[in-house]
Design a protein around this motif. Structure first.
Motif, PDB file in Angstrom:
ATOM      1  N   SER A 140      57.075 -12.529 -52.413  1.00 39.28           N
ATOM      2  CA  SER A 140      55.880 -12.472 -53.230  1.00 39.28           C
ATOM      3  C   SER A 140      55.952 -11.277 -54.354  1.00 39.28           C
ATOM      4  O   SER A 140      55.415 -11.528 -55.312  1.00 39.28           O
ATOM      5  N   ARG A 141      56.592 -10.348 -53.624  1.00 42.65           N
ATOM      6  CA  ARG A 141      56.746  -9.149 -54.616  1.00 42.65           C
ATOM      7  C   ARG A 141      57.818  -9.470 -55.773  1.00 42.65           C
ATOM      8  O   ARG A 141      58.165  -8.595 -56.597  1.00 42.65           O
ATOM      9  N   HIS A 142      58.324 -10.437 -55.693  1.00 41.34           N
ATOM     10  CA  HIS A 142      59.152 -10.852 -56.826  1.00 41.34           C
ATOM     11  C   HIS A 142      58.408 -12.046 -57.724  1.00 41.34           C
ATOM     12  O   HIS A 142      59.137 -12.396 -58.537  1.00 41.34           O
ATOM     13  N   MET A 143      57.172 -11.991 -57.541  1.00 47.14           N
ATOM     14  CA  MET A 143      56.634 -12.941 -58.645  1.00 47.14           C
ATOM     15  C   MET A 143      55.427 -11.901 -59.496  1.00 47.14           C
ATOM     16  O   MET A 143      54.734 -11.257 -58.337  1.00 47.14           O
ATOM     17  N   THR A 144      55.285 -12.263 -60.410  1.00 41.75           N
ATOM     18  CA  THR A 144      54.187 -11.704 -61.258  1.00 41.75           C
ATOM     19  C   THR A 144      53.193 -12.466 -61.945  1.00 41.75           C
ATOM     20  O   THR A 144      53.606 -13.512 -62.649  1.00 41.75           O
ATOM     21  N   VAL A 145      51.868 -12.420 -61.850  1.00 44.87           N
ATOM     22  CA  VAL A 145      50.984 -13.469 -62.574  1.00 44.87           C
ATOM     23  C   VAL A 145      50.285 -12.267 -63.722  1.00 44.87           C
ATOM     24  O   VAL A 145      49.980 -11.293 -63.459  1.00 44.87           O
TER      25      VAL A 145
END
Ligand code: SF4
Length: 347
Positions: free
Chosen positions: A185-190
């Protein structure tokens, strides 16, 4: 019977299908391993599945329902694709090569209803939301096409991700699942222009996913010239939501600020931005603007960007200047789509 798409299917839905077919649950891991780790594109590739079951799968599911139509490669290694969807619409995907890792920038809508004045996507109107499977397939196709293993995802392409929240959330689920893409999750950015109720949903559902808020102006009068939806969600409401998000997640928020000459890059705006953000757990990402044909704004010069950054720093605001990527292939969101749209290639 119309075939479904297997790419992106939620692992829980795949398990339900296997159960219905009387197949053991370990087949789920076998199938997803072929799809996401080995990038199989035909059922015949999956030699460890019984032949009869492969035939059932091929009658029931397509392995992907899109195709890459156009590919552009930048001198800095970035790649941009136009992906043709099953209904004829087109979306963009950008793969950005950094020194140590590869990031993929994904679209969440065909076009965008927000209509930002500096954005090619916004100027070309809105068609529809993407399904979560289309979002996942865009990453799957681009990985195969580029032969890169993507470890970072930014939802920053065409569309406002939080206006397609349910599908975005399901896509994140498949990207994050150990039997899916297995991307943390920490490697995804919205990245959002700031939809307050959906920012809170994101904090509740995906507290480890990074949030980036495109502010681009410290005052409402200026911001609404850049982002028309600012009338609906003014800066004070967005900042209150950012505060609440930080309190809920204890995560730092990125504030994105594109810089345009004499539009929003004057020194007074840097001081106003610093005072707006003072004391918050935020980091400002300054983005030299990307010129597009539909807008007369001129990107700020490196000297003006530096001046803006220095004022923020002197006022204790963390700031970085984003490196430009793919400028020679027009990597600004929506340009490739816009080009095809005008030529009538995109229905
Ligand atoms: S910048 Fe983002 S939110 Fe604004 S119009 Fe473009 S895609 Fe939509």
């Amino acid at each position: 019977m119309e075939k479904s798409n297997i790419i992106g299917l939620l692992p829980s839905d795949l398990l339900s299908f296997l159960e219905m077919m009387g197949e053991p649950s370990y087949r789920s891991k076998q199938i997803t391993h072929w799809l996401y780790q080995l990038k199989a594109t035909t059922w015949d590739d999956m030699k460890n599945l019984p032949l009869g079951f492969r035939q059932v799968l091929s009658q029931r599911f397509d392995i992907g329902q899109t195709r890459i139509e156009t590919k552009m490669v930048s001198s800095d290694g970035s790649m941009k694709y136009l992906l043709r969807l099953a209904d004829g619409n087109g979306i963009e995907i950008v793969i950005i090569s950094h020194r140590k890792h590869t990031t993929i920038c994904l679209s969440t809508q065909v076009g965008c209803p927000v209509g930002c004045s500096f954005c090619a996507t916004g100027q070309n109107g809105y068609t529809r939301n993407l399904t979560y499977q289309e979002i996942v397939e865009s990453a799957w196709r681009a990985q195969i096409e580029s032969n890169r293993v993507v470890k970072n995802i930014v939802f920053m392409g065409m569309g406002e991700p939080l206006l397609n929240y349910e599908q975005l959330s399901k896509a994140i689920q498949t990207f994050n699942h150990p039997d899916g893409f297995n991307i943390g999750s920490r490697h995804m950015t919205v990245s959002t222009i700031g939809i307050p109720d959906k920012i809170i949903r994101l904090a509740q559902d995906w507290p480890q996913v990074n949030l980036a808020v495109s502010l681009h102006a410290p005052k409402n009068e200026l911001r609404k010239q850049l982002i028309p939806i600012n009338d609906v969600y003014p800066i004070s409401q967005i900042m209150k939501t950012v505060e609440k998000y930080i309190a809920m997640t204890h995560r730092r928020v990125t504030i994105e600020y594109s810089l345009w000459t004499d539009i929003n890059d004057q020194r007074e705006y840097a001081f106003q931005l610093a005072s707006l953000l003072r004391g918050l757990l935020v980091h400002v990402n300054l983005i030299p603007g990307n010129p597009i044909a539909e807008c007369h704004f001129v990107p700020s010069s490196p000297a003006r960007v530096m001046t803006f950054a220095r004022i923020l720093e002197e006022n204790q605001i963390n700031v970085t200047i984003r490196e430009p990527h793919g400028q020679d292939i027009g990597a600004a969101c929506g340009e490739l789509y816009g080009l095809h749209h005008k030529r009538g290639v995109v229905e």
